[in-house]
Design a protein around this motif. Structure first.
Motif, PDB file in Angstrom:
ATOM      1  N   TRP A 184       0.837  -1.192   0.000  1.00 40.96           N
ATOM      2  CA  TRP A 184       0.000   0.000   0.000  1.00 40.96           C
ATOM      3  C   TRP A 184       0.870   1.239   0.000  1.00 40.96           C
ATOM      4  CZ3 TRP A 184      -5.222   0.011  -0.487  1.00 40.96           C
ATOM      5  CH2 TRP A 184      -5.864  -1.208  -0.343  1.00 40.96           C
ATOM      6  N   ASP A 195      -4.905   2.022  -8.783  1.00 38.18           N
ATOM      7  CA  ASP A 195      -5.407   3.187  -8.069  1.00 38.18           C
ATOM      8  C   ASP A 195      -6.241   2.697  -6.886  1.00 38.18           C
ATOM      9  OD1 ASP A 195      -7.560   5.382  -7.565  1.00 38.18           O
ATOM     10  OD2 ASP A 195      -5.996   6.359  -8.767  1.00 38.18           O
ATOM     11  N   SER A 196      -6.061   3.313  -5.735  1.00 42.80           N
ATOM     12  CA  SER A 196      -6.791   2.884  -4.536  1.00 42.80           C
ATOM     13  C   SER A 196      -8.298   2.826  -4.754  1.00 42.80           C
ATOM     14  CB  SER A 196      -6.484   3.821  -3.365  1.00 42.80           C
ATOM     15  OG  SER A 196      -5.140   3.709  -2.986  1.00 42.80           O
ATOM     16  N   ALA A 197      -8.819   3.710  -5.585  1.00 40.42           N
ATOM     17  CA  ALA A 197     -10.260   3.714  -5.876  1.00 40.42           C
ATOM     18  C   ALA A 197     -10.702   2.459  -6.629  1.00 40.42           C
ATOM     19  CB  ALA A 197     -10.628   4.962  -6.678  1.00 40.42           C
ATOM     20  N   GLU A 198      -9.777   1.764  -7.284  1.00 41.01           N
ATOM     21  CA  GLU A 198     -10.107   0.551  -8.040  1.00 41.01           C
ATOM     22  C   GLU A 198      -9.986  -0.727  -7.209  1.00 41.01           C
ATOM     23  OE1 GLU A 198     -11.330   0.200 -11.184  1.00 41.01           O
ATOM     24  OE2 GLU A 198     -11.563   2.374 -11.059  1.00 41.01           O
ATOM     25  N   HIS A 227     -13.120  -2.832  -6.626  1.00 43.54           N
ATOM     26  CA  HIS A 227     -13.490  -3.621  -7.811  1.00 43.54           C
ATOM     27  C   HIS A 227     -12.655  -4.898  -7.886  1.00 43.54           C
ATOM     28  CE1 HIS A 227     -14.629  -4.727 -11.842  1.00 43.54           C
ATOM     29  NE2 HIS A 227     -13.359  -4.689 -12.211  1.00 43.54           N
ATOM     30  N   GLY A 252      -1.855   7.193  -3.363  1.00 44.20           N
ATOM     31  CA  GLY A 252      -3.170   6.689  -3.746  1.00 44.20           C
ATOM     32  C   GLY A 252      -3.084   5.413  -4.565  1.00 44.20           C
TER      33      GLY A 252
END
Length: 81
Positions: free
Chosen positions: A28, A52-55, A58, A33
């Motif tokens: 991490w 990307d942390s936002a992915e 998913h 990010g």
């Protein structure tokens, strides 16, 4: 040449089922990010993927759905538990 950390400072190592000193390292990097997935053979990194942390949700969903669909035999869960 940059010095390579033997284990992620913030992360985990998942050993490859085939053995041969293969492993997936998950590290991490919240300051960027990112989550970095790296493939290792012994002490050599042979490939990386920066997610990307936002992915990450998913990616987790894909793995969970695969398990739910029966991609892993039930006996694997019984042995682990």
């Amino acid at each position: 040449m940059a010095e390579v950390s033997p284990l992620p400072i913030r992360g985990e190592v998942v050993v490859d089922a085939r053995g041969g000193a293969r492993a997936l390292r998950v590290s991490w990097h919240p300051e960027q990010g990112l989550v970095v997935l790296s493939i290792w053979r012994g002490d050599t990194c042979v490939a990386t993927v920066q997610v990307d942390s936002a992915e990450v949700p998913h990616l987790v969903d894909v793995l969970v759905r695969g398990l739910a669909a029966g991609s892993v035999p039930a006996s694997s869960f019984e042995e682990a538990g």
